[in-house]
Design a protein around this motif. Structure first.
Motif, PDB file in Angstrom:
ATOM      1  N   ALA A  94       3.323  62.588  11.031  1.00 40.69           N
ATOM      2  CA  ALA A  94       2.510  63.805  11.041  1.00 40.69           C
ATOM      3  C   ALA A  94       2.648  64.577   9.730  1.00 40.69           C
ATOM      4  O   ALA A  94       1.694  65.217   9.275  1.00 40.69           O
ATOM      5  CB  ALA A  94       2.906  64.700  12.216  1.00 40.69           C
ATOM      6  N   TRP A  95       3.822  64.539   9.100  1.00 40.61           N
ATOM      7  CA  TRP A  95       4.007  65.251   7.840  1.00 40.61           C
ATOM      8  C   TRP A  95       3.179  64.626   6.729  1.00 40.61           C
ATOM      9  O   TRP A  95       2.639  65.339   5.891  1.00 40.61           O
ATOM     10  CB  TRP A  95       5.481  65.263   7.455  1.00 40.61           C
ATOM     11  CG  TRP A  95       6.355  66.014   8.406  1.00 40.61           C
ATOM     12  CD1 TRP A  95       5.996  66.584   9.598  1.00 40.61           C
ATOM     13  CD2 TRP A  95       7.745  66.271   8.249  1.00 40.61           C
ATOM     14  NE1 TRP A  95       7.079  67.174  10.195  1.00 40.61           N
ATOM     15  CE2 TRP A  95       8.168  67.001   9.400  1.00 40.61           C
ATOM     16  CE3 TRP A  95       8.677  65.953   7.278  1.00 40.61           C
ATOM     17  CZ2 TRP A  95       9.491  67.405   9.565  1.00 40.61           C
ATOM     18  CZ3 TRP A  95      10.004  66.355   7.433  1.00 40.61           C
ATOM     19  CH2 TRP A  95      10.390  67.078   8.568  1.00 40.61           C
ATOM     20  N   VAL A  96       3.096  63.301   6.731  1.00 39.85           N
ATOM     21  CA  VAL A  96       2.268  62.623   5.733  1.00 39.85           C
ATOM     22  C   VAL A  96       0.793  62.928   6.003  1.00 39.85           C
ATOM     23  O   VAL A  96       0.028  63.248   5.082  1.00 39.85           O
ATOM     24  CB  VAL A  96       2.523  61.102   5.760  1.00 39.85           C
ATOM     25  CG1 VAL A  96       1.693  60.398   4.700  1.00 39.85           C
ATOM     26  CG2 VAL A  96       4.011  60.803   5.540  1.00 39.85           C
ATOM     27  N   ARG A  97       0.418  62.859   7.260  1.00 38.58           N
ATOM     28  CA  ARG A  97      -0.976  63.097   7.635  1.00 38.58           C
ATOM     29  C   ARG A  97      -1.405  64.526   7.322  1.00 38.58           C
ATOM     30  O   ARG A  97      -2.562  64.773   6.940  1.00 38.58           O
ATOM     31  CB  ARG A  97      -1.149  62.806   9.129  1.00 38.58           C
ATOM     32  CG  ARG A  97      -2.578  62.896   9.632  1.00 38.58           C
ATOM     33  CD  ARG A  97      -2.681  62.448  11.076  1.00 38.58           C
ATOM     34  NE  ARG A  97      -1.926  63.295  11.991  1.00 38.58           N
ATOM     35  CZ  ARG A  97      -0.808  62.919  12.622  1.00 38.58           C
ATOM     36  NH1 ARG A  97      -0.312  61.713  12.452  1.00 38.58           N
ATOM     37  NH2 ARG A  97      -0.181  63.753  13.436  1.00 38.58           N
ATOM     38  N   GLU A  98      -0.493  65.497   7.449  1.00 41.90           N
ATOM     39  CA  GLU A  98      -0.838  66.898   7.249  1.00 41.90           C
ATOM     40  C   GLU A  98      -0.482  67.397   5.852  1.00 41.90           C
ATOM     41  O   GLU A  98      -0.341  68.601   5.631  1.00 41.90           O
ATOM     42  CB  GLU A  98      -0.179  67.760   8.323  1.00 41.90           C
ATOM     43  CG  GLU A  98      -0.728  67.486   9.721  1.00 41.90           C
ATOM     44  CD  GLU A  98      -0.278  68.504  10.753  1.00 41.90           C
ATOM     45  OE1 GLU A  98       0.436  69.462  10.396  1.00 41.90           O
ATOM     46  OE2 GLU A  98      -0.664  68.352  11.931  1.00 41.90           O
ATOM     47  N   THR A  99      -0.319  66.462   4.902  1.00 43.20           N
ATOM     48  CA  THR A  99      -0.115  66.819   3.497  1.00 43.20           C
ATOM     49  C   THR A  99      -1.259  66.213   2.674  1.00 43.20           C
ATOM     50  O   THR A  99      -1.589  65.041   2.831  1.00 43.20           O
ATOM     51  CB  THR A  99       1.231  66.296   2.975  1.00 43.20           C
ATOM     52  OG1 THR A  99       2.288  66.776   3.808  1.00 43.20           O
ATOM     53  CG2 THR A  99       1.479  66.770   1.547  1.00 43.20           C
ATOM     54  N   GLN A 100      -1.816  67.010   1.798  1.00 45.76           N
ATOM     55  CA  GLN A 100      -2.948  66.560   0.991  1.00 45.76           C
ATOM     56  C   GLN A 100      -2.567  65.375   0.103  1.00 45.76           C
ATOM     57  O   GLN A 100      -1.428  65.267  -0.341  1.00 45.76           O
ATOM     58  CB  GLN A 100      -3.420  67.704   0.075  1.00 45.76           C
ATOM     59  CG  GLN A 100      -4.043  68.872   0.785  1.00 45.76           C
ATOM     60  CD  GLN A 100      -5.524  68.648   1.066  1.00 45.76           C
ATOM     61  OE1 GLN A 100      -6.049  67.547   0.901  1.00 45.76           O
ATOM     62  NE2 GLN A 100      -6.209  69.691   1.489  1.00 45.76           N
ATOM     63  N   PRO A 101      -3.501  64.465  -0.162  1.00 44.30           N
ATOM     64  CA  PRO A 101      -3.260  63.430  -1.175  1.00 44.30           C
ATOM     65  C   PRO A 101      -2.843  64.073  -2.499  1.00 44.30           C
ATOM     66  O   PRO A 101      -3.409  65.097  -2.904  1.00 44.30           O
ATOM     67  CB  PRO A 101      -4.620  62.732  -1.289  1.00 44.30           C
ATOM     68  CG  PRO A 101      -5.258  62.944   0.048  1.00 44.30           C
ATOM     69  CD  PRO A 101      -4.825  64.316   0.486  1.00 44.30           C
ATOM     70  N   THR A 102      -1.859  63.498  -3.145  1.00 42.38           N
ATOM     71  CA  THR A 102      -1.162  63.996  -4.349  1.00 42.38           C
ATOM     72  C   THR A 102      -0.230  65.163  -4.024  1.00 42.38           C
ATOM     73  O   THR A 102       0.447  65.680  -4.912  1.00 42.38           O
ATOM     74  CB  THR A 102      -2.104  64.405  -5.490  1.00 42.38           C
ATOM     75  OG1 THR A 102      -2.754  65.646  -5.169  1.00 42.38           O
ATOM     76  CG2 THR A 102      -3.139  63.324  -5.770  1.00 42.38           C
ATOM     77  N   GLY A 103      -0.171  65.585  -2.748  1.00 41.35           N
ATOM     78  CA  GLY A 103       0.744  66.647  -2.355  1.00 41.35           C
ATOM     79  C   GLY A 103       2.179  66.151  -2.263  1.00 41.35           C
ATOM     80  O   GLY A 103       2.451  64.955  -2.226  1.00 41.35           O
ATOM     81  N   ILE A 104       3.108  67.095  -2.200  1.00 40.52           N
ATOM     82  CA  ILE A 104       4.544  66.792  -2.191  1.00 40.52           C
ATOM     83  C   ILE A 104       5.137  67.082  -0.821  1.00 40.52           C
ATOM     84  O   ILE A 104       4.839  68.109  -0.208  1.00 40.52           O
ATOM     85  CB  ILE A 104       5.280  67.604  -3.276  1.00 40.52           C
ATOM     86  CG1 ILE A 104       4.904  67.086  -4.672  1.00 40.52           C
ATOM     87  CG2 ILE A 104       6.802  67.541  -3.083  1.00 40.52           C
ATOM     88  CD1 ILE A 104       5.486  67.900  -5.800  1.00 40.52           C
ATOM     89  N   ILE A 105       5.990  66.161  -0.365  1.00 42.34           N
ATOM     90  CA  ILE A 105       6.844  66.369   0.811  1.00 42.34           C
ATOM     91  C   ILE A 105       8.277  66.426   0.321  1.00 42.34           C
ATOM     92  O   ILE A 105       8.743  65.525  -0.387  1.00 42.34           O
ATOM     93  CB  ILE A 105       6.689  65.240   1.835  1.00 42.34           C
ATOM     94  CG1 ILE A 105       5.258  65.170   2.359  1.00 42.34           C
ATOM     95  CG2 ILE A 105       7.668  65.420   2.997  1.00 42.34           C
ATOM     96  CD1 ILE A 105       4.989  63.973   3.263  1.00 42.34           C
ATOM     97  N   LEU A 106       8.990  67.467   0.700  1.00 40.61           N
ATOM     98  CA  LEU A 106      10.389  67.630   0.308  1.00 40.61           C
ATOM     99  C   LEU A 106      11.229  67.735   1.570  1.00 40.61           C
ATOM    100  O   LEU A 106      11.022  68.644   2.381  1.00 40.61           O
ATOM    101  CB  LEU A 106      10.544  68.893  -0.542  1.00 40.61           C
ATOM    102  CG  LEU A 106      11.810  69.011  -1.377  1.00 40.61           C
ATOM    103  CD1 LEU A 106      11.791  68.007  -2.528  1.00 40.61           C
ATOM    104  CD2 LEU A 106      11.947  70.424  -1.925  1.00 40.61           C
ATOM    105  N   ALA A 107      12.127  66.779   1.768  1.00 40.20           N
ATOM    106  CA  ALA A 107      12.899  66.752   3.012  1.00 40.20           C
ATOM    107  C   ALA A 107      14.250  66.087   2.770  1.00 40.20           C
ATOM    108  O   ALA A 107      14.422  65.314   1.825  1.00 40.20           O
ATOM    109  CB  ALA A 107      12.144  65.996   4.100  1.00 40.20           C
ATOM    110  N   THR A 108      15.195  66.391   3.654  1.00 39.29           N
ATOM    111  CA  THR A 108      16.507  65.754   3.612  1.00 39.29           C
ATOM    112  C   THR A 108      16.546  64.627   4.618  1.00 39.29           C
ATOM    113  O   THR A 108      16.385  64.847   5.824  1.00 39.29           O
ATOM    114  CB  THR A 108      17.624  66.764   3.928  1.00 39.29           C
ATOM    115  OG1 THR A 108      17.613  67.793   2.945  1.00 39.29           O
ATOM    116  CG2 THR A 108      18.985  66.084   3.914  1.00 39.29           C
TER     117      THR A 108
END
Length: 281
Positions: A94-108
């Motif tokens: 869901a985090w990938v799906r709800e992040t724009q293309p070229t957007g950043i996900i930052l997680a531990t």
């Protein structure tokens, strides 16, 4: 603060935060971007209520959601940035799906033994994401929905498994860099120490998902390992350590992560290098 800097936000961007907590980092993002551009998800209703009150006192009214953040934030439009203030065993789809293309996900990312570290991923247009670990050793409690089972599983009997010598002792599980590699090798394991009837302190590694086990015992100045089950846990650790040492024993920042639908893996050096699968939860 280091996480917010690594998020690389810019004017006009939208951010989704998982793990509202006290609301402090939420307030900082509201101050930077405007509250109408910030969504934050908290699983604990009482914690969420306190954060909402604190944010209100500061004059910030972001979109606040109470629920399981691993299922996403229910966004109508994907956000430019996603940040998580909790440890996860893998990156939720869901985090990938709800992040724009070229957007950043930052997680531990973390396992049941230890934290792996903070990873910065860039999403592409195919619901995949790739990135690297950022230097440092952040610690967050694991997402409640991914916490380890209360039961460790059954202790192996004294005659269970096969025994051999090993050059490695349990101290490698507690050191950050080698512990990082061991966690990759045993993604579903936990370890603990317990004295035997003769006073010998053994280290147990148990995988409650498949009943695999390994028991390290001191043998003079060396160690023996007794292991059994469908996966020989200590063999996996030694194999991973050998790959790591061959590469020069690099720190976690030399490792990266690739996320695709139904598969996630950590790799060493480049995406085509040695890799370890993350559990799909």
């Amino acid at each position: 603060m280091r996480m917010l800097e690594a998020l690389e936000v810019d004017d006009g961007m939208t951010v989704t935060e998982y793990g509202t907590g006290t609301g402090y980092s939420t307030a900082l993002m509201c101050r930077r971007l405007g509250a109408n551009r910030v969504s934050s998800v908290e699983t604990d209703p009482d914690v969420a209520a306190r954060a909402a009150a604190a944010l209100e006192r500061c004059g910030h009214r972001p979109r606040l959601v109470v629920g399981n953040g691993l299922d996403g934030a229910g966004l109508h439009k994907p956000a430019d940035r996603t940040i998580a203030a909790m440890g996860v065993r893998n990156i939720p789809e869901a985090w990938v799906r709800e992040t724009q293309p070229t957007g950043i996900i930052l997680a531990t990312l973390r396992g049941w033994m230890r934290s792996l570290g903070l990873v910065q991923l860039v999403v592409d247009g195919e619901q995949t994401a790739t990135g690297r670990f950022i230097a440092g050793e952040p610690h967050f409690m694991i997402a409640r929905q991914q916490d380890a089972p209360e039961s460790l599983g059954m202790l192996p009997g004294l005659e269970d498994g096969t025994t051999r010598t090993t050059p490695h002792g349990p101290e490698l599980l507690r050191i950050y860099d080698s512990g990082f590699v061991a966690q990759l090798a045993m993604p579903n394991a936990r370890f603990f120490t317990m004295p035997a009837d003769d006073g010998t302190v053994n280290t147990y590694m148990l995988d409650s998902t498949n009943d695999s086990f390994a028991v390290l015992s001191p043998d003079g100045d060396a160690w023996t390992v007794r292991q059994g089950g469908p996966v020989l846990l200590w063999d996996e650790v030694e194999r991973s350590l050998a790959l790591w040492h061959t590469a020069g024993a690099p720190g976690p920042s030399e490792f990266g992560v690739s996320v695709t639908p139904g598969s996630q893996r950590v790799w060493l050096g480049t995406p085509s290098g040695p890799s370890w699968s993350l559990p799909i939860v």
